[in-house]
Scaffold this motif. Structure first.
Motif, PDB file in Angstrom:
ATOM      1  N   HIS B  29     126.183  18.929 -61.889  1.00 42.47           N
ATOM      2  CA  HIS B  29     127.315  19.342 -62.717  1.00 42.47           C
ATOM      3  C   HIS B  29     127.030  20.674 -63.395  1.00 42.47           C
ATOM      4  CE1 HIS B  29     129.504  15.212 -63.151  1.00 42.47           C
ATOM      5  NE2 HIS B  29     129.365  15.622 -61.891  1.00 42.47           N
ATOM      6  N   TYR B  31     129.385  21.985 -65.973  1.00 43.62           N
ATOM      7  CA  TYR B  31     130.091  22.115 -67.249  1.00 43.62           C
ATOM      8  C   TYR B  31     129.660  20.982 -68.161  1.00 43.62           C
ATOM      9  CZ  TYR B  31     132.902  25.370 -64.592  1.00 43.62           C
ATOM     10  OH  TYR B  31     133.311  26.430 -63.824  1.00 43.62           O
ATOM     11  N   TYR B  50     129.285  26.503 -70.386  1.00 44.13           N
ATOM     12  CA  TYR B  50     129.132  26.793 -68.958  1.00 44.13           C
ATOM     13  C   TYR B  50     128.335  28.061 -68.782  1.00 44.13           C
ATOM     14  CZ  TYR B  50     130.360  28.603 -64.332  1.00 44.13           C
ATOM     15  OH  TYR B  50     130.323  29.136 -63.075  1.00 44.13           O
ATOM     16  N   SER B  94     129.572  15.641 -68.834  1.00 45.36           N
ATOM     17  CA  SER B  94     129.465  16.739 -67.891  1.00 45.36           C
ATOM     18  C   SER B  94     130.524  16.583 -66.809  1.00 45.36           C
ATOM     19  CB  SER B  94     128.061  16.811 -67.273  1.00 45.36           C
ATOM     20  OG  SER B  94     127.804  15.702 -66.422  1.00 45.36           O
ATOM     21  N   SER B  95     130.848  17.690 -66.173  1.00 47.41           N
ATOM     22  CA  SER B  95     131.776  17.656 -65.049  1.00 47.41           C
ATOM     23  C   SER B  95     131.317  18.671 -64.010  1.00 47.41           C
ATOM     24  CB  SER B  95     133.220  17.949 -65.493  1.00 47.41           C
ATOM     25  OG  SER B  95     133.347  19.262 -66.001  1.00 47.41           O
ATOM     26  N   LEU B  96     131.715  18.415 -62.769  1.00 47.19           N
ATOM     27  CA  LEU B  96     131.304  19.305 -61.686  1.00 47.19           C
ATOM     28  C   LEU B  96     132.018  20.642 -61.805  1.00 47.19           C
ATOM     29  CD1 LEU B  96     129.754  19.754 -59.072  1.00 47.19           C
ATOM     30  CD2 LEU B  96     131.643  18.664 -57.838  1.00 47.19           C
ATOM     31  N   ASN B  97     133.311  20.563 -62.027  1.00 49.27           N
ATOM     32  CA  ASN B  97     134.116  21.775 -62.165  1.00 49.27           C
ATOM     33  C   ASN B  97     134.900  21.739 -63.466  1.00 49.27           C
ATOM     34  OD1 ASN B  97     133.580  23.145 -59.617  1.00 49.27           O
ATOM     35  ND2 ASN B  97     134.588  21.389 -58.681  1.00 49.27           N
ATOM     36  N   TYR B 103     132.147  12.768 -67.106  1.00 45.36           N
ATOM     37  CA  TYR B 103     131.267  11.610 -67.126  1.00 45.36           C
ATOM     38  C   TYR B 103     130.484  11.659 -68.440  1.00 45.36           C
ATOM     39  CZ  TYR B 103     132.560  11.059 -62.290  1.00 45.36           C
ATOM     40  OH  TYR B 103     133.291  10.870 -61.149  1.00 45.36           O
TER      41      TYR B 103
END
Lengths: 110, 113
Positions: B29, B31, B50, B94-97, B103
């Protein structure tokens, strides 16, 4: 005022009954996310829905962004579904901030 | 599913001390986020991060707060000095994008005495 309002505040069901949780928001949203918060506090992401209807297992999320509302349907509730369900909206426009409601506390008994 | 780990689960400190809350986000991830939840109240956004920079912050993210993720290790929230009103559960996510599914970790309960 409250930007995300959830109803009901609490809900008590017998095992096997269905639950309908509502989420209304006061400004434009690009997406609603539903989370389950365990009694101990940790959060689990359930569904993320920009519009329309999405299903996963016994959960169905419906988002109608034009009418500024969404819902989470839980079918055949189980005792382990007990906890707090949080609705969170994203405003979009370049922001990734989530605005949460106060939650619906669900209690499922046998 | 993807796991975000937060260390410690509970921290007790005296008012005025410094505290660092640690978050190990999902490995790929990009972000990262901190949210604050005072007992019995709703979850509130603090900050997102980020590529080494704060992207957004709320009015709750006071000057005493700072975040960093040195060399891809833990994503940290530092409060220096702490105040009584900082007592809350702090959730890392966190997030992937950007603006995708978040999550969350299990939270760190901070008690300022």
């Amino acid at each position: 005022g409250q930007q995300v309002q959830q109803s009901p505040a609490s809900l008590v069901l017998q095992e096997g009954e269905n639950a309908e949780l509502q989420c209304n928001f006061s400004s434009t949203a690009t997406r609603l996310q539903w989370f389950y918060q365990r009694p101990g506090g940790s959060l689990v992401s359930l569904l993320s829905n920009p519009s329309g209807t999405k299903h996963t297992g016994r959960l169905t999320s419906t988002t109608v962004t034009k009418e500024r509302r969404g819902s989470l349907h839980i079918s055949s509730s189980q005792i382990t579904d007990s906890g707090t369900y949080l609705c969170a909206m994203e405003r979009g426009g370049g922001s990734a901030k989530l605005i949460f409601g106060e939650g619906t506390k669900l209690t499922v008994s046998s | 599913g993807p796991k975000v780990l937060q260390i410690p689960s509970h921290q007790i400190i005296d008012m005025g001390q410094m505290v660092t809350l640690n978050c190990d986000p999902v490995s790929n991830h990009l972000y990262f986020y901190w949210y604050k939840q005072i007992l019995g109240q709703q979850m509130e956004f603090l900050v997102n991060f980020y590529n080494g920079k704060v992207m957004e912050k709320s009015k709750l993210f006071k000057d005493q707060f700072s975040v960093e993720r040195p060399d891809g290790s833990y994503f940290t929230l530092k409060i220096q000095p702490t105040a009584l009103e900082d007592s809350a559960v702090y959730f890392c996510a966190s997030s992937l994008n950007w603006a995708e599914t978040l999550y969350f970790g299990a939270g760190t309960r901070l008690s300022v005495l």
